[in-house]
Write a protein that holds these residues in place. Structure first.
Motif, PDB file in Angstrom:
ATOM      1  N   ASP A 109       0.821  -1.208   0.000  1.00  0.00           N
ATOM      2  CA  ASP A 109       0.000   0.000   0.000  1.00  0.00           C
ATOM      3  C   ASP A 109       0.858   1.261   0.000  1.00  0.00           C
ATOM      4  N   SER A 110       0.305   2.299  -0.593  1.00  0.00           N
ATOM      5  CA  SER A 110       0.919   3.620  -0.530  1.00  0.00           C
ATOM      6  C   SER A 110       0.709   4.185   0.869  1.00  0.00           C
ATOM      7  N   ASP A 111       1.708   4.873   1.372  1.00  0.00           N
ATOM      8  CA  ASP A 111       1.574   5.533   2.672  1.00  0.00           C
ATOM      9  C   ASP A 111       0.697   6.778   2.576  1.00  0.00           C
ATOM     10  N   GLN A 112       0.589   7.351   1.377  1.00  0.00           N
ATOM     11  CA  GLN A 112      -0.113   8.618   1.225  1.00  0.00           C
ATOM     12  C   GLN A 112      -1.505   8.519   0.617  1.00  0.00           C
ATOM     13  N   ASP A 113      -1.784   7.432  -0.096  1.00  0.00           N
ATOM     14  CA  ASP A 113      -3.070   7.317  -0.780  1.00  0.00           C
ATOM     15  C   ASP A 113      -3.546   5.871  -0.704  1.00  0.00           C
ATOM     16  N   ARG A 114      -4.614   5.648   0.040  1.00  0.00           N
ATOM     17  CA  ARG A 114      -5.106   4.281   0.242  1.00  0.00           C
ATOM     18  C   ARG A 114      -5.559   3.616  -1.052  1.00  0.00           C
ATOM     19  N   ARG A 115      -5.837   4.412  -2.072  1.00  0.00           N
ATOM     20  CA  ARG A 115      -6.293   3.844  -3.347  1.00  0.00           C
ATOM     21  C   ARG A 115      -5.148   3.292  -4.181  1.00  0.00           C
ATOM     22  N   VAL A 116      -3.927   3.666  -3.849  1.00  0.00           N
ATOM     23  CA  VAL A 116      -2.771   3.301  -4.668  1.00  0.00           C
ATOM     24  C   VAL A 116      -2.067   2.081  -4.082  1.00  0.00           C
ATOM     25  N   LYS A 117      -1.779   1.139  -4.964  1.00  0.00           N
ATOM     26  CA  LYS A 117      -0.978  -0.042  -4.611  1.00  0.00           C
ATOM     27  C   LYS A 117       0.320   0.029  -5.406  1.00  0.00           C
ATOM     28  N   PHE A 118       1.392  -0.344  -4.759  1.00  0.00           N
ATOM     29  CA  PHE A 118       2.687  -0.395  -5.420  1.00  0.00           C
ATOM     30  C   PHE A 118       3.106  -1.845  -5.604  1.00  0.00           C
ATOM     31  N   ILE A 119       4.013  -2.039  -6.554  1.00  0.00           N
ATOM     32  CA  ILE A 119       4.557  -3.364  -6.860  1.00  0.00           C
ATOM     33  C   ILE A 119       6.071  -3.286  -6.704  1.00  0.00           C
ATOM     34  N   ARG A 120       6.656  -4.329  -6.164  1.00  0.00           N
ATOM     35  CA  ARG A 120       8.116  -4.423  -6.110  1.00  0.00           C
ATOM     36  C   ARG A 120       8.514  -5.879  -6.310  1.00  0.00           C
ATOM     37  N   LEU A 121       9.750  -6.067  -6.706  1.00  0.00           N
ATOM     38  CA  LEU A 121      10.274  -7.425  -6.811  1.00  0.00           C
ATOM     39  C   LEU A 121      10.399  -8.019  -5.418  1.00  0.00           C
ATOM     40  N   SER A 122      10.075  -9.273  -5.291  1.00  0.00           N
ATOM     41  CA  SER A 122      10.365  -9.985  -4.050  1.00  0.00           C
ATOM     42  C   SER A 122      11.844 -10.366  -4.083  1.00  0.00           C
ATOM     43  N   ASN A 123      12.357 -10.830  -2.978  1.00  0.00           N
ATOM     44  CA  ASN A 123      13.750 -11.297  -2.965  1.00  0.00           C
ATOM     45  C   ASN A 123      13.940 -12.423  -3.973  1.00  0.00           C
ATOM     46  N   GLU A 124      12.958 -13.316  -4.037  1.00  0.00           N
ATOM     47  CA  GLU A 124      13.027 -14.427  -4.992  1.00  0.00           C
ATOM     48  C   GLU A 124      13.004 -13.916  -6.432  1.00  0.00           C
ATOM     49  N   GLY A 125      12.153 -12.939  -6.699  1.00  0.00           N
ATOM     50  CA  GLY A 125      12.076 -12.361  -8.034  1.00  0.00           C
ATOM     51  C   GLY A 125      13.365 -11.672  -8.436  1.00  0.00           C
ATOM     52  N   ARG A 126      13.957 -10.946  -7.486  1.00  0.00           N
ATOM     53  CA  ARG A 126      15.227 -10.261  -7.753  1.00  0.00           C
ATOM     54  C   ARG A 126      16.328 -11.271  -8.051  1.00  0.00           C
ATOM     55  N   ARG A 127      16.392 -12.332  -7.252  1.00  0.00           N
ATOM     56  CA  ARG A 127      17.419 -13.366  -7.482  1.00  0.00           C
ATOM     57  C   ARG A 127      17.245 -14.006  -8.861  1.00  0.00           C
ATOM     58  N   ALA A 128      16.006 -14.309  -9.220  1.00  0.00           N
ATOM     59  CA  ALA A 128      15.747 -14.941 -10.519  1.00  0.00           C
ATOM     60  C   ALA A 128      16.131 -14.006 -11.663  1.00  0.00           C
ATOM     61  N   LEU A 129      15.731 -12.749 -11.550  1.00  0.00           N
ATOM     62  CA  LEU A 129      16.035 -11.782 -12.603  1.00  0.00           C
ATOM     63  C   LEU A 129      17.541 -11.588 -12.743  1.00  0.00           C
ATOM     64  N   GLU A 130      18.230 -11.470 -11.621  1.00  0.00           N
ATOM     65  CA  GLU A 130      19.683 -11.291 -11.677  1.00  0.00           C
ATOM     66  C   GLU A 130      20.376 -12.523 -12.254  1.00  0.00           C
ATOM     67  N   ALA A 131      19.866 -13.703 -11.963  1.00  0.00           N
ATOM     68  CA  ALA A 131      20.452 -14.923 -12.540  1.00  0.00           C
ATOM     69  C   ALA A 131      20.288 -14.917 -14.058  1.00  0.00           C
ATOM     70  N   ILE A 132      19.129 -14.494 -14.524  1.00  0.00           N
ATOM     71  CA  ILE A 132      18.903 -14.422 -15.975  1.00  0.00           C
ATOM     72  C   ILE A 132      19.838 -13.396 -16.596  1.00  0.00           C
ATOM     73  N   LEU A 133      19.918 -12.213 -16.000  1.00  0.00           N
ATOM     74  CA  LEU A 133      20.780 -11.162 -16.546  1.00  0.00           C
ATOM     75  C   LEU A 133      22.247 -11.596 -16.551  1.00  0.00           C
ATOM     76  N   ARG A 134      22.659 -12.308 -15.524  1.00  0.00           N
ATOM     77  CA  ARG A 134      24.054 -12.784 -15.478  1.00  0.00           C
ATOM     78  C   ARG A 134      24.334 -13.806 -16.575  1.00  0.00           C
ATOM     79  N   SER A 135      23.302 -14.485 -17.040  1.00  0.00           N
ATOM     80  CA  SER A 135      23.506 -15.506 -18.074  1.00  0.00           C
ATOM     81  C   SER A 135      23.664 -14.893 -19.464  1.00  0.00           C
TER      82      SER A 135
END
Length: 136
Positions: A109-135
């Motif tokens: 959730d956004s701290d400033q607007d209850r209507r807004v949701k944010f998205i971020r990579l999870s630790n697992e998602g970051r690890r997977a993406l970095e593994a792909i980029l390293r390849s």
């Protein structure tokens, strides 16, 4: 690291330097961000010639955008993630649901607007993406 940069082709040291942001970031992460930025740039370039929908990689576009945005310390709202996918919003939302079910992204959730949701990579998602980029 210098050898990696020399082998990056069109990215080169100029893009690498642009990707080096906070001093707390490792050279490896800056390199991976440069790769992600180059991938996003190429995706936009090919969309000048053929519709983005021809390539069917909405989830990949969102993951790359989230990775670069995290590095740049820019929060990504759900609507922005949908735009990055370059598909209709309903399709992008289905992809976000799937990415979340697979624990590759997290919504918060956004701290400033209850209507807004944010998205971020999870630790697992970051690890997977970095593994792909390293390849690359």
């Amino acid at each position: 690291m210098a050898e990696r940069l020399a082998n990056m082709g069109s990215i080169g040291a100029g893009h690498f330097a642009a990707a080096t942001a906070p001093s707390s970031v490792s050279a490896d992460q800056a390199y991976l961000v440069a790769l992600a930025e180059e991938e996003l740039r190429r995706r936009k370039l090919r969309a000048r010639f053929l519709p983005a929908q021809f390539f069917g990689e909405a989830a990949w576009s969102m993951l790359l955008d989230l990775y670069v945005s995290e590095f740049r310390k820019r929060p990504v709202a759900t609507t922005s993630a949908c735009i990055a996918a370059e598909v209709p919003a309903s399709t992008a939302l289905r992809w976000l649901d799937l990415l979340e079910q697979r624990s590759l992204v997290e919504r918060y959730d956004s701290d400033q607007d209850r209507r807004v949701k944010f998205i971020r990579l999870s630790n697992e998602g970051r690890r997977a993406l970095e593994a792909i980029l390293r390849s690359y």
